[in-house]
Design a protein around this motif. Structure first.
Motif, short mmCIF file in Angstrom:
data_model
loop_
_atom_site.label_atom_id
_atom_site.label_comp_id
_atom_site.label_asym_id
_atom_site.label_seq_id
_atom_site.Cartn_x
_atom_site.Cartn_y
_atom_site.Cartn_z
N LEU A 293 0.85 -1.19 0.00
CA LEU A 293 0.00 0.00 0.00
C LEU A 293 0.88 1.24 0.00
O LEU A 293 1.73 1.41 0.89
CB LEU A 293 -0.92 0.01 1.22
CG LEU A 293 -1.90 -1.17 1.35
CD1 LEU A 293 -2.67 -1.08 2.65
CD2 LEU A 293 -2.87 -1.19 0.17
N ALA A 294 0.69 2.09 -0.98
CA ALA A 294 1.45 3.34 -1.06
C ALA A 294 0.65 4.44 -0.37
O ALA A 294 -0.05 5.23 -1.01
CB ALA A 294 1.74 3.70 -2.51
N LEU A 295 0.76 4.50 0.95
CA LEU A 295 0.00 5.45 1.75
C LEU A 295 0.94 6.18 2.69
O LEU A 295 1.98 5.64 3.09
CB LEU A 295 -1.09 4.72 2.56
CG LEU A 295 -2.18 3.98 1.77
CD1 LEU A 295 -3.04 3.16 2.71
CD2 LEU A 295 -3.03 4.97 1.00
N PRO A 296 0.58 7.39 3.09
CA PRO A 296 1.40 8.09 4.10
C PRO A 296 1.31 7.39 5.45
O PRO A 296 0.36 6.64 5.72
CB PRO A 296 0.78 9.49 4.16
CG PRO A 296 -0.61 9.32 3.64
CD PRO A 296 -0.55 8.22 2.63
N ALA A 297 2.29 7.63 6.30
CA ALA A 297 2.36 6.95 7.59
C ALA A 297 1.12 7.20 8.44
O ALA A 297 0.65 6.29 9.15
CB ALA A 297 3.61 7.41 8.35
N GLY A 298 0.56 8.41 8.37
CA GLY A 298 -0.61 8.73 9.17
C GLY A 298 -1.84 7.92 8.81
O GLY A 298 -2.79 7.81 9.61
N VAL A 299 -1.86 7.34 7.62
CA VAL A 299 -2.96 6.49 7.20
C VAL A 299 -2.58 5.02 7.28
O VAL A 299 -3.37 4.17 7.72
CB VAL A 299 -3.39 6.84 5.75
CG1 VAL A 299 -4.51 5.89 5.27
CG2 VAL A 299 -3.85 8.29 5.67
#
Length: 349
Positions: A107-113
């Motif tokens: 998953l290419a998501l920011p750490a906060g997500v």
């Protein structure tokens, strides 16, 4: 002579026997240290210094306590409802597997997500894993002690297969381990340069949340009622089966968070030796805490301090670190005896 239940034991009667039990376990450990050729005072001092004597030692103790808080909470929640969850080890590894599946670049998501998503999925996966023995218990009457214990061995073999096959790191030089988590999937450090991570903060939040559920919600009341007398709870209109299944979801999810925090916060990848028995030690933690959620934090810190301090003591003095295992086992047995003293008194017929 007979045992007579005490209707309302005083605070002193509830606390003093347990403190005496822990003190007695240290005395027994000191005597064993003498047999092993060590000075009891020096051994005790080395354990305390190794666990709390420096900033590094203190943070390592908190680090070791993190998974024990999660597994201790998992066991405490289940045992309170008389759901005998001996499978926290399997649920821990389930959380670790989910963390690896989602955190190695899928998953290419920011750490906060990404991090909350990984934690939530790990929690759900661990809960579903314990849901199987819970359904077998409620639908077919299968003993959950047997099924949850067997799940530990079954799931560990499954993890071994994954690490030798689908999850094996192609860059790992043949070692059975997973690929490393991407930076966005790693829990940040509480103290830069040291290993303590925010999994410890999550564990404290989980302990408070479980305490609130246990004391301030309908579910907590229902779990206690089912644990005290399932037939009476059913007669009073409490859906016993539904309560057991909800308890299984919560307990398994808490244990899975231990695996998530170890992989995302400490190790960075999954190996077969991720847990040196945190799931089983969680039973000791829960029993020492008398199944109280906030007491689990204290008990986990106690067990972690003994473990970390014993390692340091062994290096400094040469006394075998197995002394820590004897100390914990003795403390558990004496605390169980102390619980009996707090709830019953001897009466002459």
């Amino acid at each position: 002579m007979r045992l007579e239940p005490i209707a309302a034991p005083s605070l002193a009667r509830r606390v003093l026997p347990i403190m005496a039990a822990i003190l007695a376990s240290f005395v027994i450990a000191a005597l064993l240290a003498m047999v092993a050729g060590g000075d009891p005072l020096r051994v005790t001092g080395a354990i305390l210094t190794g666990a709390f004597g420096s900033k590094f030692a203190l943070l390592e103790t908190l680090n070791r306590a993190t998974p024990l808080i999660f597994t201790g909470l998992a066991v405490a929640v289940a045992f309170r409802a008389k759901l005998w969850n001996i499978g926290a080890e399997a649920q821990l590894y389930m959380g670790a597997v989910v963390a690896v599946l989602l955190g190695t670049g899928a998953l290419a998501l920011p750490a906060g997500v990404l991090l909350p998503l990984m934690g939530l999925c790990a929690l759900l996966a661990g809960g579903l894993l314990l849901l199987v023995p819970a359904l077998l218990k409620t639908r077919l009457g299968v003993d959950e002690v047997v099924t949850t214990l067997l799940f530990n061995f079954i799931f560990l073999l499954f993890v071994s297969y994954l690490l030798e096959g689908p999850l094996k790191d192609p860059m790992g030089m043949g070692w059975p381990k997973s690929a490393r988590l991407i930076p966005e999937a790693r829990l940040p450090r509480i103290v830069e340069g040291l290993r303590l991570h925010w999994g410890f903060g999550l564990a404290l939040i989980a302990a408070v949340a479980v305490w609130i559920i246990d004391t301030r919600t309908t579910l907590g009341f229902e779990m206690r009622a089912v644990g005290q007398n399932a037939e009476a709870a059913r007669f009073a209109g409490i859906p016993v089966t539904a309560v057991i299944l909800k308890t299984a979801l919560l307990s398994g999810g808490l244990a899975a968070l231990a695996g998530f925090s170890e992989v995302a916060g400490l190790k960075g990848s999954l190996t077969l030796d991720l847990s040196p028995g945190f799931g089983y030690t969680g039973i000791v933690v829960a029993m020492l805490a008398l199944l109280h959620p906030l007491g689990v934090v204290v008990a986990a810190l106690f067990v972690a301090a003994i473990s970390v301090g014993a390692d340091a003591m062994s290096r400094a003095i040469g006394v075998p670190p197995y002394l820590a295992h004897i100390l914990l086992a003795t403390a558990l047995l004496l605390v169980v005896l102390a619980i009996l003293v707090t709830k019953f008194r001897l009466r002459r017929d």
